[in-house]
Design an enzyme around this catalytic site. Sequence first.
Site, PDB file in Angstrom:
ATOM      1  N   ASN A 119      -7.095  -1.988   9.179  1.00  0.00           N
ATOM      2  CA  ASN A 119      -6.964  -3.230   8.430  1.00  0.00           C
ATOM      3  C   ASN A 119      -5.865  -3.044   7.397  1.00  0.00           C
ATOM      4  OD1 ASN A 119      -9.052  -4.584   9.779  1.00  0.00           O
ATOM      5  ND2 ASN A 119     -10.557  -3.501   8.551  1.00  0.00           N
ATOM      6  N   ARG A 161      -4.782  -4.361   4.640  1.00  0.00           N
ATOM      7  CA  ARG A 161      -5.003  -5.190   3.440  1.00  0.00           C
ATOM      8  C   ARG A 161      -6.061  -4.517   2.581  1.00  0.00           C
ATOM      9  NH1 ARG A 161     -10.114  -6.632   4.986  1.00  0.00           N
ATOM     10  NH2 ARG A 161     -10.380  -6.992   7.201  1.00  0.00           N
TER      11      ARG A 161
END
Lengths: 79, 453
Positions: free
Chosen positions: B291, B293
Amino acid sequence: MSIEIFSPLPGTFYRKPAPDQPVYKESGDAVAKGDVIGLVEVMKTFYEVKSELDGHIDVFLVENEDPVQAGQPLAKLKG
Amino acid sequence: MSIRKLLIANRGEIAVRIIRAARDLGIATVQAHSDADADSLAVRLADDAVNIGPPQAAKSYLNIKAIVEAAQEAGADAVHPGYGFLAESSHFADAVEAAGMAFVGPRGETIRMMGDKVAARTAAMNAGVPTVPGSDGRIDDVGETEKLAAEIGYPVMIKAAAGGGGRGIRIAHDAKEFAHFFQLAQTEASSAFGDGGLYVEKVIEDARHIEVQVLGDGTDVVHCFERECSLQRRRQKVWEEAPSMAVSPEARAMLCASAVALAKSVNYRGAGTLEYLYDDTTGDFYFIEMNTRIQVEHPVTEWITGIDLVAEMLRIAGGEPLRLKQDDIVSRGHAIEVRINAEDPANDFLPFPGVVGTLSVPGGPGVRFDTMLYSGYAIPPFYDSLLGKLIVWGDTREHAIDRLKGALSELDVPGVKTTVPLYTALAGDADVRANAVHTRWLEHWLESNAKQL
């Protein structure tokens, strides 16, 4: 007899099952009790809005993708 | 060039979190908001606010053009995307940078590569990171793939290359099911994601979900240890902790080193998380996805390491090299986060937007509550149900669970049903206390316990 179908929850009203699909019902269409007339999206979850009686749709009172409140009339039905 | 003015292109508790980190660094904040969020806590706390459109996310928080224009008009020199919405949109990252602003996250090309699950898997294999046994890339031919599925052993997962977050997955238990699901999955993937590409992975039964937090500056990468998020419902995490008590020090060292190797191999910039499945019985771990982020559960890592991850993201986006050396990062004690959602756990987690009465918030040593709530706030129905996150810290896992129970008893959100009763029950559950859980444990538990919540 004229009756309104109300939104059970606050959220966003959709007249189609998916953006690229046709609407569930058009104005003037016949509906049976239990027929889905639209979806309400609340917090990313979708709920089906169903007709509570047999008849036909007189008019939709909100547009596709309109924000709606709980208890707001979504469509007028003629029995 | 350090950031002077930051536009926050998100909402809810993470927008509040980003505003606080920016304030600490002396960065001015502009909160982008929809019509439905004009009264939000983030708008109240930010230095400035700008309306980007109607309540529906597609017309506001997902509207790249409106957000980039708002940021330019506000004179922002950087944009933080938070999580969800446009956080993993390579188009958004590209558009922000093309407009001459810093995107607080990786480059668009990194997001693109990691967003394609097949490309991410290939990058992992190239960096020597173990992946779940399966196809080496996209698969097209059902016959050939059937052979492969038999080789790796049923059950196998058929996954969409463009999927993610638990979407686009089907599990086949034998060759007959495989042939059937393969066709279905192809059609579904092309209609849902505009990309019919599929790949196949072995199902690791009763695995734990372990993930490693990394920070990179485009050249160097450090890890901030792991989190365990095995308690999930419908593939959504509900309870997260750090460190994982299930991994040995040796396994931890290998896991974290593999995450650094993979992030370094793609010159990773910003905060990122590499997700793994961990098989208790063998001690094997397998990379599943990255991911690109900040994640919802980042505070548990912040608490055991003392690092402000959001502030580090802002420094990196401002062009600073990593301030932290790997040896400076140490883990202390145990942290647990639970997600407080506006959902009724006793009624199949029915969403429950409403107006908050007089809010009571827990406090004291080892307690942190990151939230978007305030007394009298009308929770809008247009977005996800996360109201806030209760995070606790203790010397030991048991100490942390005890503090969690106490903090939950102090938390009251009148007017709204929340997932608080779920966590109160889990904090007293013998399996949870013994950490005898896996990614499907909670769904089994709910089958017999949900009604009593």
